[in-house]
Scaffold this motif. Sequence first.
Motif, PDB file in Angstrom:
ATOM      1  N   TYR A 209      32.705 -13.631  48.105  1.00 26.67           N
ATOM      2  CA  TYR A 209      33.367 -14.083  46.839  1.00 26.67           C
ATOM      3  C   TYR A 209      31.904 -15.099  46.152  1.00 26.67           C
ATOM      4  CZ  TYR A 209      35.770 -15.818  42.257  1.00 26.67           C
ATOM      5  OH  TYR A 209      36.071 -15.971  41.284  1.00 26.67           O
ATOM      6  N   ASP A 210      30.956 -15.916  46.463  1.00 26.62           N
ATOM      7  CA  ASP A 210      29.945 -16.155  45.862  1.00 26.62           C
ATOM      8  C   ASP A 210      29.626 -16.838  47.337  1.00 26.62           C
ATOM      9  OD1 ASP A 210      30.906 -18.631  46.844  1.00 26.62           O
ATOM     10  OD2 ASP A 210      31.726 -19.734  44.945  1.00 26.62           O
ATOM     11  N   ASP A 211      28.368 -17.193  46.638  1.00 28.92           N
ATOM     12  CA  ASP A 211      27.447 -17.887  48.335  1.00 28.92           C
ATOM     13  C   ASP A 211      27.965 -18.661  48.425  1.00 28.92           C
ATOM     14  OD1 ASP A 211      25.093 -15.772  46.716  1.00 28.92           O
ATOM     15  OD2 ASP A 211      24.347 -17.754  45.351  1.00 28.92           O
ATOM     16  N   LYS A 212      28.975 -19.249  48.816  1.00 25.53           N
ATOM     17  CA  LYS A 212      29.482 -20.692  49.641  1.00 25.53           C
ATOM     18  C   LYS A 212      30.873 -19.588  50.594  1.00 25.53           C
ATOM     19  CE  LYS A 212      27.055 -23.926  47.070  1.00 25.53           C
ATOM     20  NZ  LYS A 212      27.119 -24.984  47.087  1.00 25.53           N
ATOM     21  N   LEU A 213      30.758 -18.937  49.589  1.00 22.97           N
ATOM     22  CA  LEU A 213      32.257 -18.573  50.345  1.00 22.97           C
ATOM     23  C   LEU A 213      32.522 -17.055  50.851  1.00 22.97           C
ATOM     24  CD1 LEU A 213      35.001 -19.471  47.211  1.00 22.97           C
ATOM     25  CD2 LEU A 213      34.432 -21.459  49.377  1.00 22.97           C
ATOM     26  N   SER A 214      32.721 -16.689  52.022  1.00 19.79           N
ATOM     27  CA  SER A 214      32.399 -15.753  52.863  1.00 19.79           C
ATOM     28  C   SER A 214      33.363 -15.650  54.146  1.00 19.79           C
ATOM     29  CB  SER A 214      31.687 -15.559  53.154  1.00 19.79           C
ATOM     30  OG  SER A 214      30.659 -16.161  53.919  1.00 19.79           O
ATOM     31  N   VAL A 215      33.715 -14.497  54.001  1.00 23.58           N
ATOM     32  CA  VAL A 215      34.511 -14.171  55.738  1.00 23.58           C
ATOM     33  C   VAL A 215      33.436 -12.510  56.596  1.00 23.58           C
ATOM     34  CG1 VAL A 215      36.922 -13.083  57.155  1.00 23.58           C
ATOM     35  CG2 VAL A 215      37.031 -15.051  54.809  1.00 23.58           C
ATOM     36  N   LEU A 216      33.530 -12.680  57.538  1.00 25.83           N
ATOM     37  CA  LEU A 216      32.451 -12.052  58.279  1.00 25.83           C
ATOM     38  C   LEU A 216      34.008 -11.170  59.246  1.00 25.83           C
ATOM     39  CD1 LEU A 216      31.071 -10.466  59.709  1.00 25.83           C
ATOM     40  CD2 LEU A 216      29.810 -12.339  60.753  1.00 25.83           C
TER      41      LEU A 216
ATOM     42  N   ASN B  36      31.304  -3.914  45.313  1.00 31.91           N
ATOM     43  CA  ASN B  36      31.719  -4.466  44.739  1.00 31.91           C
ATOM     44  C   ASN B  36      32.637  -4.020  44.152  1.00 31.91           C
ATOM     45  OD1 ASN B  36      29.247  -6.585  44.492  1.00 31.91           O
ATOM     46  ND2 ASN B  36      27.874  -4.645  44.084  1.00 31.91           N
ATOM     47  N   ARG B  37      33.260  -5.273  43.987  1.00 33.16           N
ATOM     48  CA  ARG B  37      34.712  -5.217  43.788  1.00 33.16           C
ATOM     49  C   ARG B  37      35.133  -6.038  42.950  1.00 33.16           C
ATOM     50  NH1 ARG B  37      33.741  -0.905  44.330  1.00 33.16           N
ATOM     51  NH2 ARG B  37      34.958   0.984  45.790  1.00 33.16           N
ATOM     52  N   ASN B  38      35.944  -6.406  42.090  1.00 38.04           N
ATOM     53  CA  ASN B  38      36.696  -7.375  41.187  1.00 38.04           C
ATOM     54  C   ASN B  38      36.076  -8.376  41.813  1.00 38.04           C
ATOM     55  OD1 ASN B  38      38.508  -6.056  40.506  1.00 38.04           O
ATOM     56  ND2 ASN B  38      39.596  -6.064  42.357  1.00 38.04           N
ATOM     57  N   GLY B  39      34.534  -9.139  41.948  1.00 44.42           N
ATOM     58  CA  GLY B  39      33.662 -10.306  42.115  1.00 44.42           C
ATOM     59  C   GLY B  39      33.804 -10.405  43.136  1.00 44.42           C
ATOM     60  N   ALA B  40      34.086  -9.768  44.142  1.00 45.41           N
ATOM     61  CA  ALA B  40      33.761  -9.578  46.032  1.00 45.41           C
ATOM     62  C   ALA B  40      32.552  -8.659  45.966  1.00 45.41           C
ATOM     63  CB  ALA B  40      35.308  -9.873  46.212  1.00 45.41           C
ATOM     64  N   LYS B  41      31.530  -9.618  47.002  1.00 51.55           N
ATOM     65  CA  LYS B  41      30.001  -8.482  47.280  1.00 51.55           C
ATOM     66  C   LYS B  41      30.813  -8.599  49.030  1.00 51.55           C
ATOM     67  CE  LYS B  41      26.491 -10.476  48.037  1.00 51.55           C
ATOM     68  NZ  LYS B  41      25.595 -10.948  48.395  1.00 51.55           N
ATOM     69  N   ILE B  42      31.174  -6.771  49.354  1.00 51.29           N
ATOM     70  CA  ILE B  42      31.727  -6.268  50.678  1.00 51.29           C
ATOM     71  C   ILE B  42      30.014  -5.448  51.099  1.00 51.29           C
ATOM     72  CG2 ILE B  42      33.274  -4.840  52.329  1.00 51.29           C
ATOM     73  CD1 ILE B  42      34.710  -5.074  49.717  1.00 51.29           C
ATOM     74  N   GLU B  43      29.359  -6.567  51.873  1.00 55.08           N
ATOM     75  CA  GLU B  43      28.257  -6.057  53.607  1.00 55.08           C
ATOM     76  C   GLU B  43      29.050  -5.797  54.293  1.00 55.08           C
ATOM     77  OE1 GLU B  43      25.334  -9.086  51.740  1.00 55.08           O
ATOM     78  OE2 GLU B  43      26.590  -9.758  52.039  1.00 55.08           O
ATOM     79  N   VAL B  44      27.862  -4.481  54.748  1.00 54.23           N
ATOM     80  CA  VAL B  44      28.432  -4.233  55.939  1.00 54.23           C
ATOM     81  C   VAL B  44      26.976  -4.000  57.043  1.00 54.23           C
ATOM     82  CG1 VAL B  44      28.046  -1.843  57.198  1.00 54.23           C
ATOM     83  CG2 VAL B  44      29.489  -1.836  54.983  1.00 54.23           C
ATOM     84  N   LEU B  45      27.227  -4.859  57.684  1.00 53.83           N
ATOM     85  CA  LEU B  45      25.932  -6.122  58.324  1.00 53.83           C
ATOM     86  C   LEU B  45      25.356  -4.789  60.071  1.00 53.83           C
ATOM     87  CD1 LEU B  45      26.816  -9.851  57.810  1.00 53.83           C
ATOM     88  CD2 LEU B  45      25.419  -7.885  56.486  1.00 53.83           C
ATOM     89  N   HIS B  46      26.545  -4.525  59.814  1.00 50.06           N
ATOM     90  CA  HIS B  46      26.591  -3.883  61.293  1.00 50.06           C
ATOM     91  C   HIS B  46      27.748  -2.777  61.247  1.00 50.06           C
ATOM     92  CE1 HIS B  46      25.100  -2.966  65.160  1.00 50.06           C
ATOM     93  NE2 HIS B  46      25.964  -3.143  65.740  1.00 50.06           N
TER      94      HIS B  46
ATOM     95  N   ASN C 208      50.813 -13.797  60.816  1.00 51.86           N
ATOM     96  CA  ASN C 208      50.204 -13.289  59.594  1.00 51.86           C
ATOM     97  C   ASN C 208      49.507 -14.050  59.059  1.00 51.86           C
ATOM     98  OD1 ASN C 208      50.720 -11.270  60.434  1.00 51.86           O
ATOM     99  ND2 ASN C 208      52.302 -11.071  58.761  1.00 51.86           N
ATOM    100  N   ILE C 209      47.582 -14.198  58.343  1.00 46.02           N
ATOM    101  CA  ILE C 209      46.817 -15.389  58.371  1.00 46.02           C
ATOM    102  C   ILE C 209      46.683 -14.365  56.663  1.00 46.02           C
ATOM    103  CG2 ILE C 209      45.107 -16.394  58.923  1.00 46.02           C
ATOM    104  CD1 ILE C 209      45.758 -16.580  61.364  1.00 46.02           C
ATOM    105  N   ARG C 210      47.252 -16.013  55.642  1.00 46.76           N
ATOM    106  CA  ARG C 210      46.243 -14.951  54.600  1.00 46.76           C
ATOM    107  C   ARG C 210      44.543 -15.983  54.294  1.00 46.76           C
ATOM    108  NH1 ARG C 210      50.159 -15.432  50.298  1.00 46.76           N
ATOM    109  NH2 ARG C 210      50.446 -13.369  51.012  1.00 46.76           N
ATOM    110  N   ILE C 211      43.880 -15.046  54.465  1.00 47.40           N
ATOM    111  CA  ILE C 211      42.790 -15.891  53.190  1.00 47.40           C
ATOM    112  C   ILE C 211      43.285 -15.714  51.840  1.00 47.40           C
ATOM    113  CG2 ILE C 211      40.355 -15.863  54.087  1.00 47.40           C
ATOM    114  CD1 ILE C 211      40.513 -15.078  56.643  1.00 47.40           C
ATOM    115  N   GLU C 212      42.426 -16.551  50.898  1.00 48.63           N
ATOM    116  CA  GLU C 212      42.502 -16.688  49.989  1.00 48.63           C
ATOM    117  C   GLU C 212      40.950 -17.025  49.261  1.00 48.63           C
ATOM    118  OE1 GLU C 212      46.048 -17.680  48.171  1.00 48.63           O
ATOM    119  OE2 GLU C 212      46.879 -15.526  48.451  1.00 48.63           O
ATOM    120  N   PHE C 213      40.407 -15.881  47.987  1.00 50.00           N
ATOM    121  CA  PHE C 213      39.879 -17.175  47.528  1.00 50.00           C
ATOM    122  C   PHE C 213      40.012 -17.335  46.132  1.00 50.00           C
ATOM    123  CE2 PHE C 213      37.156 -13.015  49.772  1.00 50.00           C
ATOM    124  CZ  PHE C 213      36.145 -14.184  50.536  1.00 50.00           C
ATOM    125  N   GLY C 214      39.157 -18.654  46.293  1.00 51.89           N
ATOM    126  CA  GLY C 214      39.437 -19.678  44.767  1.00 51.89           C
ATOM    127  C   GLY C 214      38.690 -19.640  44.352  1.00 51.89           C
ATOM    128  N   GLU C 215      38.678 -20.620  42.978  1.00 46.77           N
ATOM    129  CA  GLU C 215      37.160 -20.711  42.205  1.00 46.77           C
ATOM    130  C   GLU C 215      36.762 -21.742  43.087  1.00 46.77           C
ATOM    131  OE1 GLU C 215      35.828 -20.100  39.465  1.00 46.77           O
ATOM    132  OE2 GLU C 215      36.954 -18.407  39.105  1.00 46.77           O
TER     133      GLU C 215
END
Length: 250
Positions: free
Chosen positions: A107-114, A64-74, A233-240
Amino acid sequence: DADHIGGAATLLLNPALKIEEVLLNADSTKDSDVFEQLRVALAEASMHRGTRIDRRLANSTEINRNGAKIEVLHPPDYEVLAGVGGKSKSGQRHNSNSLSAAIRVSYDDKLSVLLAGDIEFDCLDGWNEQTLSPAASVLVFPHHGGLPGTASESEAALFAFELVRVVAPNTVIFSNHRTLHNNPRDEVVTAIAKVNSAILCACTQLPERFKAVAHVEDRWALHRTDKELVDGNIRIEFGEGELSIQFCAS
């Protein structure tokens, strides 16, 4: 693999940065110059900057870092402990792809990047057995949109369909080399559309054959500006409550 770690040594040796921790599953079969450079950079960062090196990246790892959850799914811990060359539960020998990490940043239950690395069918089988949901808003597609391992074109299409079906992303991103391979493959893009024609696609380097239709096809809408098509380059940003995807045009 060399095509996945090229920027890591640069970050580790940047005097303006301190990397607190690096997680990786070492692979003794890799002998590229890029992997050698990474090993040297890791040793330097550990010795002179206190960077910690954790030698296990498995599905028991959660950060967990700065409000973001990082999960290793495999991969699963059981398989990681066998290592490359070891036997899986099915009796097959592991390679770097079968042990590739799949990492979800939320970032929350609805915002995620795999970040799907170079996962293959055995990862999908494992998720099914574990009844684990890899759902994410954005999928960074494995193998850069190319063939998964030694799969045929038809198997690549099936893999793409099954992966996108279980992840159910709004957007699929392909991280591509500037001139090599000409990914993503047509059968992969077609399979994604079969799951859901509303899914948006984006490439760091949009192949010429897709540029010909990107002006009118909705799937490539992220590439369009008022005047031209863009990539880079592509930037992905989480917001509120929202997630934005932007091109840093190049």
